[in-house]
Design an enzyme around this catalytic site. Structure first.
Site, PDB file in Angstrom:
ATOM      1  N   GLU A  65      -4.854  -2.996  14.011  1.00  0.00           N
ATOM      2  CA  GLU A  65      -5.384  -1.943  13.136  1.00  0.00           C
ATOM      3  C   GLU A  65      -6.698  -1.426  13.677  1.00  0.00           C
ATOM      4  O   GLU A  65      -7.535  -2.212  14.139  1.00  0.00           O
ATOM      5  CB  GLU A  65      -5.682  -2.474  11.717  1.00  0.00           C
ATOM      6  CG  GLU A  65      -4.504  -2.586  10.820  1.00  0.00           C
ATOM      7  CD  GLU A  65      -4.900  -3.037   9.413  1.00  0.00           C
ATOM      8  OE1 GLU A  65      -5.982  -2.658   8.930  1.00  0.00           O
ATOM      9  OE2 GLU A  65      -4.100  -3.774   8.805  1.00  0.00           O
TER      10      GLU A  65
ATOM     11  N   TYR B 143     -12.830  -2.589  12.626  1.00  0.00           N
ATOM     12  CA  TYR B 143     -13.336  -1.366  11.987  1.00  0.00           C
ATOM     13  C   TYR B 143     -14.806  -1.066  12.239  1.00  0.00           C
ATOM     14  O   TYR B 143     -15.213   0.086  12.187  1.00  0.00           O
ATOM     15  CB  TYR B 143     -13.077  -1.410  10.478  1.00  0.00           C
ATOM     16  CG  TYR B 143     -11.605  -1.231  10.146  1.00  0.00           C
ATOM     17  CD1 TYR B 143     -11.059   0.038   9.990  1.00  0.00           C
ATOM     18  CD2 TYR B 143     -10.747  -2.323  10.038  1.00  0.00           C
ATOM     19  CE1 TYR B 143      -9.715   0.224   9.714  1.00  0.00           C
ATOM     20  CE2 TYR B 143      -9.390  -2.159   9.770  1.00  0.00           C
ATOM     21  CZ  TYR B 143      -8.885  -0.884   9.607  1.00  0.00           C
ATOM     22  OH  TYR B 143      -7.548  -0.704   9.351  1.00  0.00           O
TER      23      TYR B 143
ATOM     24  N   ASN C 257      -7.634  -6.606  13.940  1.00  0.00           N
ATOM     25  CA  ASN C 257      -7.904  -5.453  13.080  1.00  0.00           C
ATOM     26  C   ASN C 257      -9.403  -5.235  13.163  1.00  0.00           C
ATOM     27  O   ASN C 257     -10.189  -6.127  12.819  1.00  0.00           O
ATOM     28  CB  ASN C 257      -7.519  -5.737  11.622  1.00  0.00           C
ATOM     29  CG  ASN C 257      -6.015  -5.877  11.431  1.00  0.00           C
ATOM     30  OD1 ASN C 257      -5.248  -5.832  12.387  1.00  0.00           O
ATOM     31  ND2 ASN C 257      -5.603  -6.055  10.191  1.00  0.00           N
TER      32      ASN C 257
ATOM     33  N   TRP D 125      -4.525   2.611  12.081  1.00  0.00           N
ATOM     34  CA  TRP D 125      -4.450   2.501  10.617  1.00  0.00           C
ATOM     35  C   TRP D 125      -4.891   3.816  10.025  1.00  0.00           C
ATOM     36  O   TRP D 125      -6.045   4.150  10.166  1.00  0.00           O
ATOM     37  CB  TRP D 125      -5.326   1.341  10.105  1.00  0.00           C
ATOM     38  CG  TRP D 125      -5.112   1.186   8.624  1.00  0.00           C
ATOM     39  CD1 TRP D 125      -5.833   1.766   7.624  1.00  0.00           C
ATOM     40  CD2 TRP D 125      -4.054   0.444   7.990  1.00  0.00           C
ATOM     41  NE1 TRP D 125      -5.291   1.432   6.409  1.00  0.00           N
ATOM     42  CE2 TRP D 125      -4.211   0.624   6.612  1.00  0.00           C
ATOM     43  CE3 TRP D 125      -2.998  -0.342   8.469  1.00  0.00           C
ATOM     44  CZ2 TRP D 125      -3.346   0.046   5.681  1.00  0.00           C
ATOM     45  CZ3 TRP D 125      -2.144  -0.920   7.553  1.00  0.00           C
ATOM     46  CH2 TRP D 125      -2.333  -0.717   6.168  1.00  0.00           C
TER      47      TRP D 125
ATOM     48  N   GLN E 258       0.805  -1.218   0.000  1.00  0.00           N
ATOM     49  CA  GLN E 258       0.000   0.000   0.000  1.00  0.00           C
ATOM     50  C   GLN E 258       0.840   1.270   0.000  1.00  0.00           C
ATOM     51  O   GLN E 258       0.348   2.337  -0.335  1.00  0.00           O
ATOM     52  CB  GLN E 258      -0.939  -0.007   1.208  1.00  0.00           C
ATOM     53  CG  GLN E 258      -1.972  -1.117   1.108  1.00  0.00           C
ATOM     54  CD  GLN E 258      -2.909  -1.142   2.295  1.00  0.00           C
ATOM     55  OE1 GLN E 258      -2.640  -1.814   3.284  1.00  0.00           O
ATOM     56  NE2 GLN E 258      -3.998  -0.415   2.231  1.00  0.00           N
TER      57      GLN E 258
ATOM     58  N   GLU F   6      -5.533   1.976  -1.235  1.00  0.00           N
ATOM     59  CA  GLU F   6      -6.562   1.253  -0.486  1.00  0.00           C
ATOM     60  C   GLU F   6      -7.165   0.139  -1.373  1.00  0.00           C
ATOM     61  O   GLU F   6      -8.354   0.123  -1.681  1.00  0.00           O
ATOM     62  CB  GLU F   6      -7.611   2.240   0.042  1.00  0.00           C
ATOM     63  CG  GLU F   6      -8.771   1.636   0.825  1.00  0.00           C
ATOM     64  CD  GLU F   6      -8.386   0.755   1.999  1.00  0.00           C
ATOM     65  OE1 GLU F   6      -7.314   0.956   2.593  1.00  0.00           O
ATOM     66  OE2 GLU F   6      -9.175  -0.156   2.309  1.00  0.00           O
ATOM     67  N   TRP F   7      -6.338  -0.765  -1.823  1.00  0.00           N
ATOM     68  CA  TRP F   7      -6.750  -1.961  -2.554  1.00  0.00           C
ATOM     69  C   TRP F   7      -7.713  -1.617  -3.693  1.00  0.00           C
ATOM     70  O   TRP F   7      -7.388  -0.742  -4.490  1.00  0.00           O
ATOM     71  CB  TRP F   7      -7.312  -2.992  -1.563  1.00  0.00           C
ATOM     72  CG  TRP F   7      -6.323  -3.212  -0.434  1.00  0.00           C
ATOM     73  CD1 TRP F   7      -6.471  -2.804   0.866  1.00  0.00           C
ATOM     74  CD2 TRP F   7      -5.009  -3.826  -0.496  1.00  0.00           C
ATOM     75  NE1 TRP F   7      -5.353  -3.152   1.606  1.00  0.00           N
ATOM     76  CE2 TRP F   7      -4.445  -3.773   0.800  1.00  0.00           C
ATOM     77  CE3 TRP F   7      -4.267  -4.422  -1.530  1.00  0.00           C
ATOM     78  CZ2 TRP F   7      -3.175  -4.275   1.090  1.00  0.00           C
ATOM     79  CZ3 TRP F   7      -2.994  -4.934  -1.231  1.00  0.00           C
ATOM     80  CH2 TRP F   7      -2.480  -4.854   0.059  1.00  0.00           C
TER      81      TRP F   7
ATOM     82  N   PHE G 203      -7.237   6.885   4.528  1.00  0.00           N
ATOM     83  CA  PHE G 203      -7.253   6.451   5.928  1.00  0.00           C
ATOM     84  C   PHE G 203      -6.144   7.118   6.753  1.00  0.00           C
ATOM     85  O   PHE G 203      -5.996   6.843   7.930  1.00  0.00           O
ATOM     86  CB  PHE G 203      -7.026   4.934   6.017  1.00  0.00           C
ATOM     87  CG  PHE G 203      -8.257   4.076   5.840  1.00  0.00           C
ATOM     88  CD1 PHE G 203      -8.973   3.629   6.939  1.00  0.00           C
ATOM     89  CD2 PHE G 203      -8.684   3.691   4.580  1.00  0.00           C
ATOM     90  CE1 PHE G 203     -10.091   2.823   6.792  1.00  0.00           C
ATOM     91  CE2 PHE G 203      -9.808   2.872   4.424  1.00  0.00           C
ATOM     92  CZ  PHE G 203     -10.512   2.441   5.532  1.00  0.00           C
TER      93      PHE G 203
ATOM     94  N   HIS H  63       0.952  -9.510   3.931  1.00  0.00           N
ATOM     95  CA  HIS H  63      -0.192  -8.602   3.876  1.00  0.00           C
ATOM     96  C   HIS H  63      -0.709  -8.597   2.433  1.00  0.00           C
ATOM     97  O   HIS H  63      -0.636  -7.596   1.724  1.00  0.00           O
ATOM     98  CB  HIS H  63       0.218  -7.205   4.355  1.00  0.00           C
ATOM     99  CG  HIS H  63      -0.923  -6.331   4.795  1.00  0.00           C
ATOM    100  ND1 HIS H  63      -0.987  -5.730   6.035  1.00  0.00           N
ATOM    101  CD2 HIS H  63      -2.051  -5.944   4.154  1.00  0.00           C
ATOM    102  CE1 HIS H  63      -2.096  -5.009   6.132  1.00  0.00           C
ATOM    103  NE2 HIS H  63      -2.758  -5.122   5.003  1.00  0.00           N
TER     104      HIS H  63
ATOM    105  N   ASN I  91      -1.771 -11.111   7.859  1.00  0.00           N
ATOM    106  CA  ASN I  91      -2.740 -10.041   8.061  1.00  0.00           C
ATOM    107  C   ASN I  91      -4.085 -10.441   7.464  1.00  0.00           C
ATOM    108  O   ASN I  91      -4.174 -10.790   6.289  1.00  0.00           O
ATOM    109  CB  ASN I  91      -2.275  -8.766   7.351  1.00  0.00           C
ATOM    110  CG  ASN I  91      -3.295  -7.644   7.492  1.00  0.00           C
ATOM    111  OD1 ASN I  91      -3.427  -7.070   8.568  1.00  0.00           O
ATOM    112  ND2 ASN I  91      -4.040  -7.342   6.434  1.00  0.00           N
TER     113      ASN I  91
HETATM  114  C1  NOJ Z   1      -7.465  -3.750   6.720  1.00  0.00           C
HETATM  115  C2  NOJ Z   1      -6.253  -4.016   5.912  1.00  0.00           C
HETATM  116  O1  NOJ Z   1      -5.330  -4.780   6.631  1.00  0.00           O
HETATM  117  C3  NOJ Z   1      -5.598  -2.765   5.360  1.00  0.00           C
HETATM  118  O2  NOJ Z   1      -4.695  -3.169   4.390  1.00  0.00           O
HETATM  119  C4  NOJ Z   1      -6.656  -1.828   4.838  1.00  0.00           C
HETATM  120  O3  NOJ Z   1      -6.103  -0.719   4.218  1.00  0.00           O
HETATM  121  C5  NOJ Z   1      -7.538  -1.419   5.992  1.00  0.00           C
HETATM  122  N1  NOJ Z   1      -8.180  -2.571   6.539  1.00  0.00           N
HETATM  123  C6  NOJ Z   1      -8.622  -0.425   5.606  1.00  0.00           C
HETATM  124  O4  NOJ Z   1      -9.509  -1.013   4.715  1.00  0.00           O
END
Ligand code: NOJ
Length: 455
Positions: free
Chosen positions: A364, A292, A290, A411, A17, A418-419, A427, A118, A163
């Site tokens: 995270e 969210y 992790n 994070w 990333q 962001e994928w 973020f 990751h 991860n």
């Molecule tokens: C989890 C992931 O590990 C990370 O790579 C990603 O950016 C964050 N969540 C936010 O989506």
């Protein structure tokens, strides 16, 4: 925090990333290099080729990490930088880069927390061995892990094998939203099985090598609160947590999948041999989390504010027999994730109870705000409030509930790739201008520093 010596505040990133330099110094291609260059996969057709150019700018980034006042920095190693084709020759220039980074952190008194995987699987392993569908990839991972332990184990004392294996399995091979982009109902269970065995093999290598340090795993989980007090809804919430965190964590603690999964999935869930159970049992010195968001869980679909299975459980929602919903009062982030700090506290308690008090690191936690204008993006009060409320909830879990949380990693250090959302979702505590690559700390950077200093 109650006991400062036992607690570390940190910030996190991941190689793919932030690093960029996708074709430099002998690095091999990985599945996200391929995926992000496939038309139609990533928002705005963004690619991860340059990202934050951290590979070249790591010194500036180490200064920013140090100025943030954190004690720890969690980052990941790019497997294809170390072993370009996944299992063949070692690329010394890759080793050199991480040596420079680790030494730079240590010189500033920042402890490195290193994730080995990751999501950026060397492409050769996907093409030759079908990636995580094959046990050969688990064996290749163990060798890669050993190379890393040998190269960095004298200075890195905190390792995470993986991860968010849930995402690798469900998003990579279930919904197809992530690389390698496969869609299937059954592959997630096979992928997860090989990831778990890979974890077991790597931990065995670490322990056999008598390194001085700890090794764990960073799994993700959203919390599930029963929608009502009924037995059905309580069971739905509990089972949903077992299908989410338990699936990838029970094996590394107890050596077996949760009973509800074995019962419901039958032979769709691979079995561990007695030797594999032994290998896995007790193979985490700590558990990463992790975290969210939170959803309500229920058995009936007579719910208001239903959350689509795409947003909640991914492709395995039918197996879970759970209906997810939200509360219309919950604030929602740019990712569509609900802000529910009390869910975080309950999540920490759930892990503490289920895994008999094994130490937890919050590996995270953070929030996205989509805003590409630096002038307004740096005024991110919402993010500062998010961090304040979530760290308060964690504090309650530690001080009032007795949960053994050893660290918190926000994070993320700076806006990054962001994928599938590309550079659209930000973020970071630091704004990254993806044209000039200039870094500008946001208000949340200073707010987080304040939280750390006053803890
Ligand atoms: C989890 C992931 O590990 C990370 O790579 C990603 O950016 C964050 N969540 C936010 O989506």
């Amino acid at each position: 925090m109650s006991s400062k010596e036992n607690f570390i505040w940190g910030v996190a990133t991941a190689a793919h990333q932030v690093e960029g330099a996708w074709l430099e110094d002998g690095k091999g291609l990985n599945i996200w290099d391929a995926y992000s260059h496939t038309p139609g996969k990533i928002t705005n057709e963004d690619t991860s080729a340059v990202a934050c150019d951290h590979y070249h700018r790591y010194e500036e980034d180490v200064d920013l990490i140090s100025d943030l006042g954190v004690g720890g920095y969690r980052f990941s190693i790019s497997w294809a930088r170390i072993l370009p084709d996944g299992k063949g020759a070692v690329n010394q220039k890759g080793i050199d880069f991480y040596n420079r980074l680790i030494d730079g952190l240590l010189a500033k008194g920042v402890t490195p927390f290193v994730t080995l995987y990751h999501w950026d699987l060397p492409l050769a392993l996907q093409m030759e061995d079908d990636g995580w569908l094959s046990y050969r990839t688990a064996e290749a991972f163990a060798r890669y892990a050993e190379v890393c332990f040998e190269a960095f184990g004298d200075r890195v004392k905190h390792w995470m094998t993986f991860n968010e294996n849930w995402c690798t399995a469900v998003l990579g091979n279930g919904t197809g939203l992530f690389a390698p982009g496969r869609v299937s109902d059954d592959e997630p269970y096979i992928v997860a099985h090989n990831l778990l065995l890979a974890h077991g093999l790597a931990v065995k290598a670490y322990r056999d090598g008598h390194y001085e340090g700890q090794i764990g795993i960073a799994n993700n989980c959203d919390f599930r609160e029963p929608l009502t007090d009924s037995d059905e809804d309580r069971a739905a919430a509990q089972e949903s947590l077992e299908f989410f965190y338990g699936w990838l964590t029970d094996p590394v603690v107890f050596g077996e999948y949760p009973a509800i999964m074995r019962e419901r999935l039958g032979d769709r869930l691979p079995e561990f041999t007695p030797e594999q159970k032994q290998l896995l049992k007790g193979s985490a010195d700590f558990l990463g989390l992790n975290h969210y968001t939170t959803h309500y869980a229920s058995r009936t679909d007579q719910v208001e504010n239903a959350v689509s299975s795409e947003d909640g459980n991914g492709g395995i929602s039918d197996d879970q027999q759970v209906v997810l919903s939200s509360d219309s009062d919950w604030p929602v982030t740019s990712m569509g994730w609900f802000v529910v700090p009390w869910g975080f506290r309950k999540m920490l308690n759930w892990i503490h109870e289920r895994y008999n008090g094994l130490p937890i690191y919050v590996t995270e936690n953070g929030t996205a705000l989509a805003n590409n204008d630096v002038e307004t993006a740096i005024d991110d009060t919402e993010r500062a409030e998010f961090i304040q409320s979530y760290t308060n909830a964690m504090k309650e879990a530690i001080e009032e509930d007795g949960v053994d949380v050893r660290g918190y990693f926000c994070w993320t250090l700076m806006d990054n790739f962001e994928w599938t959302r590309g550079y659209d979702m930000r973020f970071g505590l630091i704004f990254c201008d993806f044209e000039t690559l200039e870094r500008t700390p946001k208000a949340s950077y200073y707010a987080y520093r304040e939280i750390i200093q006053s803890s």
